[in-house]
Motif scaffolding. Structure first.
Motif, PDB file in Angstrom:
ATOM      1  N   ARG A  44      13.505  24.201  49.655  1.00  0.00           N
ATOM      2  CA  ARG A  44      14.149  25.425  50.146  1.00  0.00           C
ATOM      3  C   ARG A  44      15.212  25.822  49.119  1.00  0.00           C
ATOM      4  O   ARG A  44      16.045  24.991  48.745  1.00  0.00           O
ATOM      5  N   ALA A 104       6.298  22.474  45.738  1.00  0.00           N
ATOM      6  CA  ALA A 104       5.748  21.539  46.713  1.00  0.00           C
ATOM      7  C   ALA A 104       4.678  20.649  46.089  1.00  0.00           C
ATOM      8  O   ALA A 104       3.721  21.134  45.470  1.00  0.00           O
ATOM      9  N   GLU A 120       9.438  28.351  46.155  1.00  0.00           N
ATOM     10  CA  GLU A 120       9.495  27.095  46.902  1.00  0.00           C
ATOM     11  C   GLU A 120       8.120  26.434  46.966  1.00  0.00           C
ATOM     12  O   GLU A 120       7.994  25.211  46.817  1.00  0.00           O
ATOM     13  N   GLN A 121       7.097  27.248  47.161  1.00  0.00           N
ATOM     14  CA  GLN A 121       5.734  26.713  47.229  1.00  0.00           C
ATOM     15  C   GLN A 121       5.301  26.128  45.888  1.00  0.00           C
ATOM     16  O   GLN A 121       4.546  25.146  45.842  1.00  0.00           O
ATOM     17  N   GLU A 145       8.875  19.177  49.939  1.00  0.00           N
ATOM     18  CA  GLU A 145       9.221  20.494  50.469  1.00  0.00           C
ATOM     19  C   GLU A 145      10.494  20.970  49.794  1.00  0.00           C
ATOM     20  O   GLU A 145      11.407  20.165  49.538  1.00  0.00           O
TER      21      GLU A 145
END
Length: 337
Positions: free
Chosen positions: A258, A279, A275-276, A256
Motif C-alpha cells: 500500500r 505484489a 501497488e500491484q 502486499e
C-alpha cells in the motif's frame, strides 16, 4: 469576521438538524475553521458546536479493527496503545503533523476536512476558484512551489495538507457519516475529490452531513511501514512530499503493498497499478523504481514546483526501502534513515 449564530448540540441527531444550512459549519477543535473565519475566507452564517455529541471514543469493532470517534483528538489517537501497536503508520503520520498544542486540540473529523494552505486561497484579494468559483486560479502562473503535480486541473492546483489522511488512505479506512438522509459509509479513496471544474468541493460530503467515525480494517502492517515527510523545516511545516507505505512481507518478497502520497495532489494519491506491480516481487531497487514511475505517471510541474517530481521519486524509493527493512522513519529524530 462576520456575524453568525451559535448553537451547541448535545447529540448527533440534534447536530444534524441544526447543521442543514448551506452556510452552516460544524465546530469541534476549530484549529482550521477559526483561522479561516478570521481571514474572511470562511463566512458561515451559523456555527454548530459538536463537542458534546459523544463521538470522543476509540472502540474495538465487532468484526475486528478499530473505530476512531470523530471527536477524538489527534494526540489521543496517536498515543492510544491500540493505534500505536496495530496501526503505527497512522500514529507516525499524526505525530509528523502540526505541533503538540494543535494535535491536542485538533480532532479526527476535523483533520479529514481541513482545507488547503494555498497562499491564494487564504488571500481574499487574489483570484481563487476554490474560495470564489469562477474567479480563476492565482497559483497557475503565480507562486506555486507548494502546489500539486498530480491530479490538478485548469481550475485548481491546490494540495490537501493532511498527514493523517495520507496514512488513512494507505490503510483503506472507511469514513462513517450521518446526515439528513441517515447514515452512510464512504471508502476513504472516495472521500476526498480531485478539483476538476468544481474545486470549491474538497470532499463528497452532502449538505448537513457530519463525520461520526473512521473505521480501520482488521489488517496488520505493523512490522513493515513508514511515514516519510519531506518539508522545508523539521517541525510545524506542511509536506512538500510525503509517502505512507504499508507492506506485508513474506521473506524478502512483498506479498502486499500500500502506498499513498501527500503534498502532491488535491487528495491523498494512490495508484493501484503501482501497488500491484510490487505484489509477489522482491524488495529490490529496480522494483521500487518501477513503483515510483507508476505512481508519478502524468506528473506535471507548474514552474516553481517542478522539483517536486524528482523529490517524490526519491522519497518513494526511500520509503519503500525503510518499510521493507522494518526501519520506519522516526518522528522524533527526523534525520532520514
Amino acid at each position: 469576521m462576520n456575524r453568525f449564530s451559535f448553537t451547541r448540540a448535545n447529540s448527533v441527531p440534534e447536530a444534524v438538524r441544526a447543521g442543514g444550512g448551506a452556510d452552516t459549519r460544524f465546530l469541534a477543535g476549530g484549529t482550521n475553521l477559526i483561522d479561516l473565519m478570521k481571514e474572511n475566507v470562511e463566512r458561515p452564517s451559523a456555527l454548530v458546536d459538536i463537542n458534546r455529541v459523544g463521538l470522543a471514543g476509540i472502540e474495538e469493532r465487532p468484526g475486528g479493527g478499530l473505530r476512531l470517534g470523530a471527536l477524538v483528538s489527534n494526540a489521543d489517537t496517536a498515543y492510544d496503545r491500540r493505534v500505536a501497536e496495530r496501526y503505527p503508520l497512522l500514529a507516525c503520520a499524526i505525530l509528523a503533523g502540526a505541533s503538540p498544542q494543535l494535535r491536542n486540540a485538533a480532532t479526527n473529523g476535523g483533520n479529514l476536512n481541513q482545507r488547503t494552505r494555498c497562499y491564494y486561497f487564504y488571500d481574499t484579494a487574489t483570484p481563487c476558484n476554490k474560495r470564489n468559483p469562477g474567479t480563476g486560479c492565482g497559483a497557475i502562473g503565480g507562486v506555486n512551489r507548494i502546489h500539486a503535480i498530480l491530479g490538478a486541473s485548469p481550475s485548481c492546483i491546490a494540495t490537501n495538507p493532511s498527514d493523517m489522511c495520507v496514512a488513512l488512505a494507505a490503510l483503506n479506512a472507511t469514513v462513517r457519516v450521518t446526515g439528513p438522509d441517515g447514515e452512510r459509509e464512504i471508502a476513504f479513496a472516495d472521500y476526498h475529490r480531485l478539483p476538476g471544474d468544481a474545486p470549491q468541493h474538497d470532499n463528497t460530503l452532502r449538505t448537513g452531513e457530519l463525520v461520526t467515525a473512521i473505521d480501520l480494517p482488521d489488517e496488520d502492517f505493523s512490522a513493515h511501514h513508514t511515514y516519510l515527510k519531506l518539508r522545508d523545516r523539521l517541525s510545524y511545516a506542511f509536506a512538500l512530499v510525503s509517502v505512507a507505505v504499508a507492506l506485508r512481507m513474506e521473506g524478502d518478497r512483498i506479498a502486499e503493498a500500500r502506498i499513498a502520497l501527500g503534498g502532491v495532489a488535491h487528495k491523498p494519491w494512490r495508484v493501484p497499478a503501482a501497488e500491484q506491480a510490487l505484489a509477489g516481487q522482491p524488495a529490490s531497487a529496480e522494483n521500487f523504481d518501477r513503483a515510483a514511475e507508476l505512481l508519478l505517471r502524468g506528473a506535471q510541474g507548474q514552474g516553481h514546483n517542478d522539483f517536486k517530481i524528482g523529490l517524490a521519486r526519491r522519497a518513494i524509493r526511500r520509503a519503500l526501502r525503510q518499510a521493507a527493512a522494518g526501519t520506519p522513519q522516526s518522528q522524533t529524530d527526523k534525520r532520514i534513515a
